[in-house]
Design a protein around this motif. Structure first.
Motif, PDB file in Angstrom:
ATOM      1  N   CYS A   1     -18.362 -25.053  64.746  1.00 52.95           N
ATOM      2  CA  CYS A   1     -19.759 -24.889  65.129  1.00 52.95           C
ATOM      3  C   CYS A   1     -20.012 -23.548  65.819  1.00 52.95           C
ATOM      4  O   CYS A   1     -21.120 -23.302  66.285  1.00 52.95           O
TER       5      CYS A   1
ATOM      6  N   VAL B   1      -6.044 -10.872  69.392  1.00 49.77           N
ATOM      7  CA  VAL B   1      -7.195 -10.231  68.751  1.00 49.77           C
ATOM      8  C   VAL B   1      -7.624  -9.103  69.678  1.00 49.77           C
ATOM      9  O   VAL B   1      -7.858  -9.336  70.868  1.00 49.77           O
TER      10      VAL B   1
ATOM     11  N   ALA C   1     -12.344  -7.289  72.046  1.00 47.96           N
ATOM     12  CA  ALA C   1     -12.299  -8.760  72.022  1.00 47.96           C
ATOM     13  C   ALA C   1     -12.772  -9.383  73.325  1.00 47.96           C
ATOM     14  O   ALA C   1     -13.299 -10.487  73.341  1.00 47.96           O
TER      15      ALA C   1
ATOM     16  N   VAL D   1      -4.310 -16.048  63.504  1.00 51.16           N
ATOM     17  CA  VAL D   1      -3.704 -15.520  64.729  1.00 51.16           C
ATOM     18  C   VAL D   1      -2.413 -16.289  65.009  1.00 51.16           C
ATOM     19  O   VAL D   1      -2.435 -17.498  65.234  1.00 51.16           O
TER      20      VAL D   1
ATOM     21  N   ARG E   1      -0.562 -19.209  76.211  1.00 50.50           N
ATOM     22  CA  ARG E   1      -1.897 -19.177  75.632  1.00 50.50           C
ATOM     23  C   ARG E   1      -2.682 -18.079  76.308  1.00 50.50           C
ATOM     24  O   ARG E   1      -2.545 -17.838  77.508  1.00 50.50           O
ATOM     25  N   LEU E   2      -3.526 -17.415  75.490  1.00 54.83           N
ATOM     26  CA  LEU E   2      -4.390 -16.380  76.041  1.00 54.83           C
ATOM     27  C   LEU E   2      -5.628 -17.033  76.624  1.00 54.83           C
ATOM     28  O   LEU E   2      -6.218 -17.914  76.009  1.00 54.83           O
TER      29      LEU E   2
ATOM     30  N   THR F   1     -16.371 -14.850  75.563  1.00 50.96           N
ATOM     31  CA  THR F   1     -16.125 -13.565  74.909  1.00 50.96           C
ATOM     32  C   THR F   1     -16.203 -13.710  73.401  1.00 50.96           C
ATOM     33  O   THR F   1     -16.079 -14.820  72.848  1.00 50.96           O
TER      34      THR F   1
ATOM     35  N   LEU G   1     -15.294 -23.725  85.325  1.00 48.76           N
ATOM     36  CA  LEU G   1     -14.562 -23.197  84.167  1.00 48.76           C
ATOM     37  C   LEU G   1     -13.874 -21.879  84.498  1.00 48.76           C
ATOM     38  O   LEU G   1     -13.496 -21.134  83.600  1.00 48.76           O
TER      39      LEU G   1
ATOM     40  N   GLY H   1     -12.587 -15.936  78.275  1.00 44.96           N
ATOM     41  CA  GLY H   1     -13.624 -16.442  79.189  1.00 44.96           C
ATOM     42  C   GLY H   1     -13.293 -17.827  79.701  1.00 44.96           C
ATOM     43  O   GLY H   1     -13.784 -18.262  80.739  1.00 44.96           O
TER      44      GLY H   1
ATOM     45  N   GLY I   1     -12.759 -14.820  72.054  1.00 45.71           N
ATOM     46  CA  GLY I   1     -12.547 -16.253  72.231  1.00 45.71           C
ATOM     47  C   GLY I   1     -13.374 -17.050  71.243  1.00 45.71           C
ATOM     48  O   GLY I   1     -12.939 -18.088  70.735  1.00 45.71           O
ATOM     49  N   ASN I   2     -14.577 -16.584  70.954  1.00 44.88           N
ATOM     50  CA  ASN I   2     -15.431 -17.298  70.011  1.00 44.88           C
ATOM     51  C   ASN I   2     -14.795 -17.312  68.625  1.00 44.88           C
ATOM     52  O   ASN I   2     -14.851 -18.312  67.922  1.00 44.88           O
TER      53      ASN I   2
ATOM     54  N   MET J   1     -28.368 -25.255  74.280  1.00 43.14           N
ATOM     55  CA  MET J   1     -27.114 -25.803  74.816  1.00 43.14           C
ATOM     56  C   MET J   1     -26.277 -26.666  73.883  1.00 43.14           C
ATOM     57  O   MET J   1     -25.086 -26.803  74.090  1.00 43.14           O
TER      58      MET J   1
ATOM     59  N   THR K   1     -14.204 -20.627  78.466  1.00 40.77           N
ATOM     60  CA  THR K   1     -15.237 -21.653  78.269  1.00 40.77           C
ATOM     61  C   THR K   1     -14.819 -22.694  77.231  1.00 40.77           C
ATOM     62  O   THR K   1     -15.424 -23.754  77.123  1.00 40.77           O
ATOM     63  N   ASP K   2     -13.807 -22.364  76.474  1.00 37.76           N
ATOM     64  CA  ASP K   2     -13.255 -23.317  75.528  1.00 37.76           C
ATOM     65  C   ASP K   2     -11.911 -23.837  76.015  1.00 37.76           C
ATOM     66  O   ASP K   2     -11.663 -25.027  76.071  1.00 37.76           O
ATOM     67  N   LEU K   3     -11.062 -22.909  76.347  1.00 37.38           N
ATOM     68  CA  LEU K   3      -9.677 -23.262  76.645  1.00 37.38           C
ATOM     69  C   LEU K   3      -9.561 -24.138  77.891  1.00 37.38           C
ATOM     70  O   LEU K   3      -8.777 -25.087  77.918  1.00 37.38           O
TER      71      LEU K   3
ATOM     72  N   LEU L   1     -13.971 -22.800  66.470  1.00 38.12           N
ATOM     73  CA  LEU L   1     -14.701 -24.061  66.375  1.00 38.12           C
ATOM     74  C   LEU L   1     -15.609 -23.970  65.151  1.00 38.12           C
ATOM     75  O   LEU L   1     -16.255 -22.944  64.936  1.00 38.12           O
TER      76      LEU L   1
HETATM   77  C1  LIG Z   1     -21.662 -25.326  77.772  1.00 39.74           C
HETATM   78  C2  LIG Z   1     -21.109 -24.566  76.613  1.00 39.74           C
HETATM   79  C3  LIG Z   1     -21.983 -24.062  75.668  1.00 39.74           C
HETATM   80  C4  LIG Z   1     -21.492 -23.359  74.573  1.00 39.74           C
HETATM   81  N1  LIG Z   1     -22.388 -22.886  73.678  1.00 39.74           N
HETATM   82  C5  LIG Z   1     -21.925 -22.214  72.582  1.00 39.74           C
HETATM   83  C6  LIG Z   1     -22.833 -21.709  71.609  1.00 39.74           C
HETATM   84  O1  LIG Z   1     -24.060 -21.840  71.720  1.00 39.74           O
HETATM   85  N2  LIG Z   1     -22.315 -21.062  70.533  1.00 39.74           N
HETATM   86  C7  LIG Z   1     -20.974 -20.884  70.367  1.00 39.74           C
HETATM   87  O2  LIG Z   1     -20.569 -20.293  69.394  1.00 39.74           O
HETATM   88  N3  LIG Z   1     -20.104 -21.368  71.289  1.00 39.74           N
HETATM   89  C8  LIG Z   1     -20.535 -22.018  72.375  1.00 39.74           C
HETATM   90  N4  LIG Z   1     -19.641 -22.524  73.286  1.00 39.74           N
HETATM   91  C9  LIG Z   1     -18.191 -22.399  73.032  1.00 39.74           C
HETATM   92  C10 LIG Z   1     -17.525 -21.210  73.718  1.00 39.74           C
HETATM   93  O3  LIG Z   1     -18.216 -20.846  74.863  1.00 39.74           O
HETATM   94  C11 LIG Z   1     -17.432 -20.001  72.843  1.00 39.74           C
HETATM   95  O4  LIG Z   1     -16.722 -20.318  71.689  1.00 39.74           O
HETATM   96  C12 LIG Z   1     -16.825 -18.791  73.550  1.00 39.74           C
HETATM   97  O5  LIG Z   1     -17.174 -17.629  72.858  1.00 39.74           O
HETATM   98  C13 LIG Z   1     -15.332 -18.858  73.695  1.00 39.74           C
HETATM   99  O6  LIG Z   1     -14.905 -17.657  74.308  1.00 39.74           O
HETATM  100  P1  LIG Z   1     -14.009 -17.632  75.596  1.00 39.74           P
HETATM  101  O7  LIG Z   1     -13.826 -16.209  75.933  1.00 39.74           O
HETATM  102  O8  LIG Z   1     -14.561 -18.467  76.638  1.00 39.74           O
HETATM  103  O9  LIG Z   1     -12.687 -18.242  74.982  1.00 39.74           O
HETATM  104  P2  LIG Z   1     -11.466 -18.974  75.692  1.00 39.74           P
HETATM  105  O10 LIG Z   1     -11.856 -20.334  76.063  1.00 39.74           O
HETATM  106  O11 LIG Z   1     -10.879 -18.141  76.732  1.00 39.74           O
HETATM  107  O12 LIG Z   1     -10.491 -19.035  74.443  1.00 39.74           O
HETATM  108  C14 LIG Z   1     -10.763 -19.766  73.296  1.00 39.74           C
HETATM  109  C15 LIG Z   1      -9.531 -19.718  72.393  1.00 39.74           C
HETATM  110  O13 LIG Z   1      -9.328 -18.423  71.878  1.00 39.74           O
HETATM  111  C16 LIG Z   1      -8.075 -17.901  72.246  1.00 39.74           C
HETATM  112  N5  LIG Z   1      -8.291 -16.497  72.532  1.00 39.74           N
HETATM  113  C17 LIG Z   1      -9.193 -15.991  73.400  1.00 39.74           C
HETATM  114  N6  LIG Z   1      -9.182 -14.659  73.347  1.00 39.74           N
HETATM  115  C18 LIG Z   1      -8.253 -14.316  72.424  1.00 39.74           C
HETATM  116  C19 LIG Z   1      -7.798 -13.070  71.930  1.00 39.74           C
HETATM  117  N7  LIG Z   1      -8.298 -11.931  72.357  1.00 39.74           N
HETATM  118  N8  LIG Z   1      -6.835 -13.088  70.996  1.00 39.74           N
HETATM  119  C20 LIG Z   1      -6.335 -14.248  70.529  1.00 39.74           C
HETATM  120  N9  LIG Z   1      -6.731 -15.440  70.966  1.00 39.74           N
HETATM  121  C21 LIG Z   1      -7.687 -15.471  71.913  1.00 39.74           C
HETATM  122  C22 LIG Z   1      -7.639 -18.720  73.418  1.00 39.74           C
HETATM  123  O14 LIG Z   1      -6.262 -18.761  73.530  1.00 39.74           O
HETATM  124  C23 LIG Z   1      -8.253 -20.064  73.103  1.00 39.74           C
HETATM  125  O15 LIG Z   1      -7.453 -20.757  72.227  1.00 39.74           O
HETATM  126  C24 LIG Z   1     -20.102 -23.192  74.407  1.00 39.74           C
HETATM  127  C25 LIG Z   1     -19.237 -23.686  75.362  1.00 39.74           C
HETATM  128  C26 LIG Z   1     -19.720 -24.370  76.455  1.00 39.74           C
HETATM  129  C27 LIG Z   1     -18.773 -24.890  77.480  1.00 39.74           C
END
Ligand SMILES: Cc1cc2nc3c(=O)[nH]c(=O)nc-3n(C[C@H](O)[C@H](O)[C@H](O)COP(=O)(O)OP(=O)(O)OC[C@H]3O[C@@H](n4cnc5c(N)ncnc54)[C@H](O)[C@@H]3O)c2cc1C
Ligand code: FES
Ligand code: FES
Lengths: 789, 166, 303
Positions: free
Chosen positions: C127, C172, C79, C166, C33-34, C116, B64, C37, C119-120, C197, C39-41, C125
């Motif tokens: 959930c 953010v 953020a 947004v 797209r931003l 982050t 990832l 972390g 991102g959350n 998990m 983990t979603d995108l 999501l």
């Molecule tokens: C195995 C696994 C387990 C997980 N478990 C959980 C859990 O227990 N609980 C939970 O809540 N989530 C969970 N998640 C989901 C995810 O990890 C979280 O939602 C995480 O916080 C997303 O943050 P990120 O920084 O990785 O976001 P990214 O994937 O980088 O971005 C997510 C979205 O937000 C946008 N974005 C990111 N930063 C900004 C910003 N600063 N301004 C505007 N837009 C922005 C991106 O463009 C994208 O659309 C899990 C995911 C995985 C893969």
């Protein structure tokens, strides 16, 4: 009567006590390849690459049932970077499969697709990105056909038909009758009837299927692949390609978990890798993504089990009648065997004189089912041992007592002809009751905590249609080390180590002196492979014979040199000496050099172990399936959250008669790993399919147990019951599957004991428990653990 | 569109200067460009942990993580863990000796995650270990021998002081 | 199928400042797209749910990775602060135990290391675990674009599943938390099938402030995850508790109201009926736990 020593379950004690007798066997030594795996050096199929290699990808059907009208690959072929494209027409159109009656696979679909995921075309390109892009450019014109997903609907007249050769979509059928079931029911005081249902679950090995194929310009085919039964793949490849097996060389890589399924058979990726190599003149690699792995099938059969049991007031089992309908999915895989096993082993580990059995495996437009660790036994044991508890409660007998009363004993022959040579089931029960403190807990735990038992049995390798024999070769090298060559594979279960231990024990060398060769069909002897818990028993016996053969050759030479009788020689600790005068001897190394340098006698031992003549008759179900059988008993403790329905397994204690644990540490790993897999099936795992589409083809939603889902170390114990089977190598029997067959029933029974809710369909999900509890509260019932019995 | 970006990675102490497309994950670059195949490709979704490597001593799922984003960071893969072929890390030894390795596909990721965890918590409870490895599936062992191995390695490392391994 | 693929092609930009990020977003409206972390995108891109032409990488933006105490006693979180940083921050632990505990229960250590807070929230999501906890803490979100800054309550941030206020040129930048009042604390209780998990089947956050005598709820905030298209405030449930003494009856009533307010849907993951049962059980649990924690003397009961 076999010797049934009372061993403490502890590995080290066992090791100490067996040390006098053996120098290697019985010790908890680490797996031979563990160091290579701990450093990341072990190369799995996806870790290999060849110069000039291309990357392949498969195009799959998006429809559950459709006729292929036309496939246009021209755009894909024109994409720069694409080197070859294949469709079903590139293959000779020969169906392949395991047994003559089950040959219904094609390397790529020709006229029809039968499930979402069926392979229709393949591409090879210079990288994976390009190969994926090429798939988007292949145009397939389909005529969508009506589909059927439920096996009972598929059996109805007028239902969509999947295969021309199978009217009413019956993929396989079994019906047996042993003893006189009607009479048994007539003599019964209580007759219990229930329907149980199990869900589709997946092997869940972490390594996705992967292979590299090469078709060179002499016509020689090489496939490097992650296969636990390489020779089955070898044979099937030849069949589907319409060429002689002799043209094919299959080389096994390290295997990242097997548990049967696609690592046991030739898959479309294997065919396409070699065919696209022929077309492109380059090696071609295929690796499945995990969503492909979870979509294509090879599932454990979901089965609807109708079970009727007749029993005397005193708890003696008299008769059982079982009907099962299995959702086989689109193809057969090993389906015929899958249907035979539940009937043949319905009774074990109990004594049951009268059995009637009917099984239907039905084709549906779903991913297909086949073998998975324990095959169809975890399902049938879930039903049978759940029902046994229902019966025990009705009769007011303790669940342990009813099992002890009906426990099959060594020396007995089951109604269908299984000869139980050694069978320490009674002792399994006794020991597991002690270890789990059953008597202090059953009926005495606080509310929402419960304890349950489940039992099962397994074969030590099945006698299957002729090619069941295993062969081993021992090459004694001039430096005193030993090369062990077999056709068996290590999938992580420890075959490399246990087979080497057998060779080392016989030859009196150290375990490190033995090198275990991986399968290469150009070099290693043909072998059915790793399944049905056969390797330790079958290949182990072959290795023992091969090592004895080599030792005999060496003993002759040593005897001449030492002026002694060959029979008086001891091979131990890299020394060869006289039993009566240990000071008279020579080192193993000296002896080998004497033989090979001085006398020019190259020492090679050979041994084969075969099933003998007894074959099972799939139609009547009669025959002694295996040379030895293992019983097991497992107790599980659970805690149920009454507000969410979540079940937590808080303890697991198992006892299993593996004959003799050649390596107790590896046996423990097998048993615990298999048990946790069954906890997964009991509580979490379920491949959910809606109109044939897998909704959760991902480890996010296909939920296998995690480290936080298993009990504390202090509440986990495995006990080996030692019976030393006379025909097993050093007394060993199966250890990889049997011990877990009763786990699902144990969980179900524990949940019942904790809550009073009897769940007859898997998985035991929070919703089922929660709504079960609500229903009970509505009726004013008390949890079962407050009611003794 | 700029297709190739120059990236400097430090992997297992070695510097690598690469020219890669930005859409490559760290896992792909480690395996395909650097032939470091110890990190495995399985779920590709952050669920299984077979691809775990350490970036600046912390575990991440390399499936990832974009390789370009690992620029200038210190990456440790399983290939770089042992001090030498003879001197393995205590975790590697404990895993090998205590039955924590069957098929071994989960092993590299688990060992690295455990290493990072023990650095933060050198004297963990069984329960803390379980929670530290929830990002790792193991289909073979049922986890018990893995937990035992991590406990044993922790004891050994605590006994020998902090200098063991890296 | 074809569900998981290799990543689509994109051009990668790594602006060095927030201003530069805003410029980049403005330059490629709707095409960029931003990536925080990832983990979603990254997963969405693998599944081809999105295939942006430009990816703006935020990992190097240290400007947005901070946890800063404010003079008013509140805390501002950048953020790009990771879940792991939030979980292990002494400041967060001391002032917002609820957030710290919520962070510690998310994903795996690997996921928490990358994921982050921005991102959350922005991923939205249904959930996601942070939104309910942050909403009950009274969080506000700051958005920035070339046009300027906006600060809004987190509650108003979510519009639907994976939809927020947004805009295509917004970033953010931070999350602001008000100073915690004395005698307050909260609990986030979530349910999923395994013990870790999984995606949250149902999550309930309750944050309560007690009166001086520690006998009554002075203020209550309740928010739910996976119970509606967006994170949901259970305002009727809150109102029912406000001013009340802690009794099982009051808690039961609040839980029943929360169920009425929620709009969970049936899916293959869980039925509506099951989710409603869970909302009831978890709301009770969250309120009870929040009450216990708030009642405990400072330092006494906090981890
Ligand atoms: C195995 C696994 C387990 C997980 N478990 C959980 C859990 O227990 N609980 C939970 O809540 N989530 C969970 N998640 C989901 C995810 O990890 C979280 O939602 C995480 O916080 C997303 O943050 P990120 O920084 O990785 O976001 P990214 O994937 O980088 O971005 C997510 C979205 O937000 C946008 N974005 C990111 N930063 C900004 C910003 N600063 N301004 C505007 N837009 C922005 C991106 O463009 C994208 O659309 C899990 C995911 C995985 C893969
Ligand atoms: S491959 Fe990265 S977590 Fe599974
Ligand atoms: S050892 Fe095979 S997955 Fe862990």
């Amino acid at each position: 009567m076999p010797r049934r020593a009372r061993w403490p379950g502890r590995e080290h004690r066992l090791a100490i006590e067996t040390m006098q007798e053996h120098s290697i066997i019985g010790r908890p030594v680490p797996k031979k390849d563990a160091w290579l795996k701990a450093t990341g050096e072990a190369k799995y199929a996806d870790d290999h690459s060849l110069p000039g290699m291309l990357y392949g990808k498969l195009l799959r059907s998006p429809h559950p049932h459709a006729r292929i009208l036309h496939i246009d690959t021209s755009k894909a072929e024109r994409l720069p970077g694409v080197r070859a494209v294949a469709t079903g027409k590139d293959f000779p159109g020969i169906k392949y499969g395991n047994l003559p009656q089950t040959r219904d696979y094609l390397p790529l679909a020709l006229e029809k697709v039968r499930y979402i995921g069926d392979e229709v075309a393949a591409v090879a390109a210079i990288d994976e990105d390009m190969a994926e892009e090429a798939l988007d450019l292949i145009q397939v014109e389909y005529e969508i056909l009506p589909a059927v997903f439920d096996p009972e609907e598929a059996m109805q007249p007028g239902a969509p038909q999947l295969h021309d050769h199978a009217p009413d979509n019956i993929s396989s059928q079994s019906a047996f009758h042993f003893g006189d079931a009607d009479r048994g029911f007539a003599d019964s005081d209580l007759i219990q009837e229930d329907i149980f249902e199990t869900q589709p679950v997946k092997q869940g090995m972490l390594e996705p299927h992967a292979c590299i194929g090469l078709w060179d310009n002499t016509g020689k085919i090489t496939l490097w692949a992650s296969k636990q039964s390489p020779y089955v793949v070898w044979r099937q490849l030849a069949m589907g390609l319409g060429i002689e097996p002799g043209k094919i060389r299959l080389v096994q890589t390290y295997i990242g978990g097997g548990f049967s399924g696609g690592k046991q058979e030739a898959m479309p990726m294997d065919f396409c890798a070699v065919l696209l190599s022929k077309k492109s003149g380059r090696p071609v690699k295929f690796v499945h993504t995990m969503d492909e792995v979870l979509t294509i099938g090879h599932l454990r059969h979901p089965i609807k089990i109708w079970l009727k049991t007749g029993i005397k007031k005193d708890g003696t089992l008299l008769a059982q009648h079982c009907k099962i309908i299995a959702n086989g999915g689109a193809y057969s895989s090993i389906g015929q065997l899958s249907m035979y096993i539940p009937g043949a082993m319905l009774n074990l580990p109990y004594r049951l004189p009268n059995v009637k059995y009917e099984a239907y495996r039905i084709y549906t437009n779903n991913g297909f089912c086949g073998a998975m660790r324990g095959h169809t036994l975890p399902q049938i044991c879930f039903a049978r041992d759940s029902q046994l508890d229902i019966i025990a409660a009705k009769l007011g007998v303790d669940p342990i007592e009813i099992r002890l009363k009906n426990a099959a004993q060594p020396g007995e022959v089951t109604p269908n002809g299984f000869r139980l040579t050694t069978f320490g089931f009674t002792e399994c029960l006794q020991r597991v009751v002690e270890a789990s403190q059953w008597r202090e807990k059953h009926g005495k735990l606080p509310r929402y905590r419960g304890i349950g038992i489940g039992c099962g049995s397994l074969v030590s390798g099945a006698r299957l249609m002729g090619h069941s024999s295993s062969t081993a070769e021992i090459k004694v090298q001039e430096d005193g080390t030993v090369l062990l060559v077999t056709g068996s594979t290590d999938v992580g279960q420890g075959a490399d180590t246990v087979l080497s231990m057998i060779a080392a024990e016989v030859l009196g060398v150290q375990l490190d002196d033995v090198r275990f060769a991986m399968v290469d069909t150009d070099i290693t002897p043909v072998d059915p492979g790793t399944f049905s818990s056969r390797v330790t028993f079958w290949t182990g016996n072959a290795v023992k014979l091969a090592a004895e053969d080599a030792r005999r050759q060496l003993a002759e030479i040593a005897a001449q040199k030492l002026e002694a009788n060959p029979e008086d020689l001891i091979f131990r600790d890299r020394q060869v000496y006289l039993r009566q005068q240990p000071q008279r001897g020579l080192s193993f190394g000296e002896l080998v050099r004497l033989a090979e340098y001085r006398l020019g006698r190259i020492i090679m031992g050979k041994g084969s172990y075969t099933s003998g003549e007894e074959l099972i008759d799939f139609r009547t179900g009669y025959g002694n399936m295996s040379p030895a059988y293992t019983p097991s008993a497992c107790v599980v403790e659970v805690e149920v959250d009454p507000e969410t329905g979540q079940v937590t397994v808080t303890g697991i204690w198992g006892a299993h008669d593996c004959g003799f644990p050649l390596n107790p540490m590896l046996v423990r790993g097998q048993v615990l790993g298999a048990s946790v897999m069954c906890i997964g099936q009991a509580l979490y795992e379920n491949l959910i399919r809606t109109q044939g589409k897998v909704m959760n083809p991902s480890f996010r939603d296909y939920k296998m147990p995690l480290a936080t889902d298993v009990p504390k170390l202090a509440n986990v114990e495995h006990i080996n019951i030692i019976t030393r089977d006379p025909s097993g190598p050093f007394g060993a029997k199966e250890a990889g599957e049997g011990a877990a067959t009763g786990v699902i029933a144990a969980v179900a029974n524990a949940v019942y004991h904790a809550t009073g809710v009897r769940i007859k369909s898997l998985p035991i999900s929070p919703g089922k428990v929660l709504f079960g509890l609500k229903e009970m509260q509505g009726k004013g019932n008390k949890p079962a653990n407050l009611v003794k019995g | 569109m700029k297709h190739l970006l120059p990236v400097s990675l430090r992997v297992n102490g070695e510097p690598y200067d690469l020219l890669i497309p930005p859409w490559r994950t760290l896992l792909e670059v480690l395996r395909e460009n650097l032939s470091l195949t110890g990190a495995k490709r399985s779920c590709q979704e952050g669920q299984c942990g077979t691809c775990t490597v350490l970036i600046d001593r912390k575990p991440i799922n390399s499936c990832l993580y974009l390789a370009v984003e690992a620029q200038d960071k210190e990456i440790l893969t399983i290939e770089g863990l042992a001090r030498s072929a003879e001197v393995l890390h205590p975790l590697q030894r404990a895993f090998a000796e205590r039955g924590a390795i069957q098929c071994g596909f989960c092993t590299p990721g688990l060992i690295l995650a455990a290493k990072a965890f023990l650095e933060e918590n050198p004297n963990p409870s069984e329960d803390e270990i379980r929670r530290a490895v929830v990002g790792h599936l193991c289909r073979c062992t049922g986890y018990f021998q893995i937990i035992e191995a991590i406990l044993a390695a922790a004891r050994e490392m605590a006994g020998k002081g902090a200098q063991v391994g890296h | 199928m074809g569900y998981l693929r290799r990543l689509p092609r994109f051009e990668y930009l790594a602006p060095r400042s927030v201003v530069a990020v805003c410029d980049a977003l403005a330059e490629y409206p709707g095409e960029a797209r931003l990536l925080a972390g990832g983990t979603d995108l990254i997963l969405q891109m693998r599944r081809r749910e999105v295939a942006p032409r430009y990816i703006i990488g935020l990992k190097g933006l240290s400007e947005l990775a901070f946890i800063r105490p404010q003079e008013n006693g509140g805390v501002t979180i950048g953020a790009m602060t990771t879940v792991r940083t939030i979980e292990s921050s002494p400041l967060i632990r001391e002032r917002y135990g609820l957030l710290c505990r919520t962070a510690a229960e998310m994903g795996s250590p690997e996921i928490r290391q990358s994921a982050t807070i921005g991102g959350n929230l922005a991923g939205a999501l249904p959930c996601a675990d942070f939104p309910p906890a942050l909403i009950t803490l009274g969080a506000q979100v700051k958005l920035k674009s070339q046009q300027g800054e906006r600060l809004l309550p987190l509650e108003e941030f979510f519009l639907g599943p994976e939809q927020t206020v947004v805009g295509p040129s917004d970033l953010v930048t931070e999350i602001q938390l008000p100073a915690p009042s004395p005698l307050s604390d909260g609990a986030y209780v979530k349910f999923h099938d395994r013990h870790a998990m999984d995606m949250t089947t149902t999550g309930v956050s309750a944050f309560v402030t007690l009166d001086q005598e520690r006998r009554r709820f002075c203020d209550v905030k309740i928010a739910l995850a996976s119970s509606a298209p967006t994170p949901l405030r259970a305002k009727n449930a809150e109102a029912a508790l406000r001013g009340q003494a802690f009794t099982e009856k009051a808690v039961e009533k609040a839980a029943a109201l929360a169920c009425q307010e929620a709009q969970p849907r049936s899916s293959w993951r869980a039925s509506r009926d099951l989710r409603l049962e869970l909302i009831k059980s978890l709301t009770k649990r969250a309120i009870r736990q929040a009450w216990e924690k708030a009642k405990a003397p400072p330092d006494g009961g906090r981890p």
